[in-house]
Design an enzyme around this catalytic site. Structure first.
Site, mmCIF file in Angstrom:
data_model
loop_
_atom_site.group_PDB
_atom_site.id
_atom_site.type_symbol
_atom_site.label_atom_id
_atom_site.label_comp_id
_atom_site.label_asym_id
_atom_site.label_seq_id
_atom_site.Cartn_x
_atom_site.Cartn_y
_atom_site.Cartn_z
ATOM 1 N N SER A 244 -19.376 142.676 79.844
ATOM 2 C CA SER A 244 -20.860 142.819 80.896
ATOM 3 C C SER A 244 -20.614 142.759 82.165
ATOM 4 C CB SER A 244 -21.605 141.768 80.191
ATOM 5 O OG SER A 244 -22.099 142.055 78.819
ATOM 6 N N LYS B 190 -22.155 145.588 84.074
ATOM 7 C CA LYS B 190 -23.751 145.597 84.236
ATOM 8 C C LYS B 190 -23.592 145.486 85.768
ATOM 9 C CE LYS B 190 -25.713 143.768 79.831
ATOM 10 N NZ LYS B 190 -24.240 143.544 78.975
ATOM 11 N N SER C 39 -27.891 138.998 79.828
ATOM 12 C CA SER C 39 -27.095 140.067 79.669
ATOM 13 C C SER C 39 -27.406 140.864 78.517
ATOM 14 C CB SER C 39 -25.806 139.302 79.264
ATOM 15 O OG SER C 39 -24.730 140.243 79.659
#
Length: 379
Positions: free
Chosen positions: A82, A85, A140
């Site tokens: 993640s 991101k 997340s």
């Protein structure tokens, strides 16, 4: 493709992508390494570093000057989880006003991979853009990423824009397959590239605010809300991790393939440092402990350290075009989950007038169950 099932939509997209002729793979023959030749060398670059570092790759940099103060396998291509991101946010964040309201429909979260970390978005509920970004940064939430991606024109369009942004940032170790960082074949980045994403993203006041937010109230329907907490343990002190003085953010991640990844930024005495740590060998808190140790080094011995490289500037902001990382930078690559930057096949990139289009074909959306320290979720 409104009204069709998620499976049929993904199958149609896969067929369309498969019909596009593959560009010939052109291995990179670099004369220089992005950020400097030392970033391609084997072993730790820098002196006086902490002894107990188990990460497969890490990097310490001064955010203002762009100097890389120390590194290990800076350009090694690894699964980012993640932390990707950060690139998603840097690409999409400025497209929508934070007060804009959006009512979620089923199709916008139907293609969220099973096993994803979720903030808890429900169809039929109206969210502000600010709340959706809180879901991305704090929890997340892959569901929040997918809603914002559909608002942005769809998953494929968002992936293409993220890849184009990575190339503008000269993050050439990065190959984007999904906007949420979930495990997909060929989805790779590096400690160097993740640090570029953080540095550029932090120039945005909204990006800085979101990644520094510890808790927020999230809509549950009607007037009901529930509290969400940031999963960055250096920021919140959760799970036995000591909070780090001066921490700004930025983003953590975990999958069973990537292990733990983290990019953190902290300011002390008017100086801001960036640290990225990827795939430490020890437990869940090691990524934070090793980040804290590297930040301590940077604010201490690193204050007088001679730079071992530099974070390049984006092409769109006047940065000089760098040469792609070649064999010298990938000699150390070879651990599971890594790939040579000179061999993009079978995940080749197609160049077009509209930017770079990531080819998602033949199983790109095959779902991979992942585990996390909290069962049923994966950052």
């Amino acid at each position: 493709m409104h009204g069709s099932s998620p499976l049929s939509r993904r199958a149609a997209f896969g067929l369309a992508a498969a019909a596009i002729p593959l560009a010939a793979a052109t291995p990179a023959h670099a004369t220089t390494v992005i950020g400097g030749a030392r970033l391609a060398r084997a072993g730790i670059q820098g002196t006086g570093l902490p002894k107990k570092l188990t990460a497969a790759a890490w990097l310490v940099a001064d955010s203002d000057s762009g100097e890389v103060l120390a590194s290990f396998n800076a350009h090694k291509r690894l699964a980012p989880a993640s932390t990707l991101k950060m690139l998603f946010a840097d690409t999409v964040l400025k497209k929508f006003d934070r007060t804009e309201r959006h009512k979620v429909v089923d199709a916008e979260i139907a293609d969220v991979p099973s096993g994803s970390s979720l903030v808890g978005i429900k169809p039929g509920i109206t969210y502000t853009v600010e709340q959706l970004w809180q879901g991305v940064f704090l929890r997340s939430g892959n569901d929040a990423v997918h809603v914002l991606s559909h608002m942005n024109g769809g998953i494929a369009k968002t992936v293409a824009e993220m890849q184009a942004r990575a190339e503008d940032l000269q993050a050439l170790d990065t190959h984007v397959v999904s906007p949420d960082g979930f495990d997909h074949k060929g989805q790779l980045s590096s400690a160097y590239d993740l640090t570029l994403f953080a540095r550029h993203g932090l120039k945005s006041a909204d990006f800085r605010e979101y990644c520094h937010t510890r808790t927020a109230d999230f809509p549950a329907g009607g007037r009901k809300t529930f509290q969400i907490q940031n999963t960055d343990r250096l920021l919140t002190g959760a799970w036995g991790v000591k909070t780090y003085e001066g921490l700004i953010g930025v983003k953590n991640g975990y999958t069973s393939n990537a292990g733990n990844t983290f990019t953190g930024a902290a300011t002390r005495g008017g100086r801001t440092l960036l640290v990225t740590v990827m795939h430490p060998k020890s437990g869940y808190n090691a990524v934070y402990e090793e980040t804290a140790a590297l930040l301590d080094w940077g604010f201490g011995k690193g204050s007088s350290a001679k730079a071992v490289g530099t974070l390049v500037e984006p092409l769109s902001e006047g940065g000089a075009k760098a040469t792609p990382t070649g064999k010298a930078a990938t000699a150390a690559a070879g651990a599971p989950g890594s790939a040579s930057s000179g061999d993009p096949s079978p995940w080749r990139l197609l160049e077009g007038a509209g930017g770079t289009v990531a080819l998602l074909a033949g199983g790109a959306w095959a779902l991979r169950r992942r585990r996390k320290d909290r069962p049923g979720q994966a950052d």
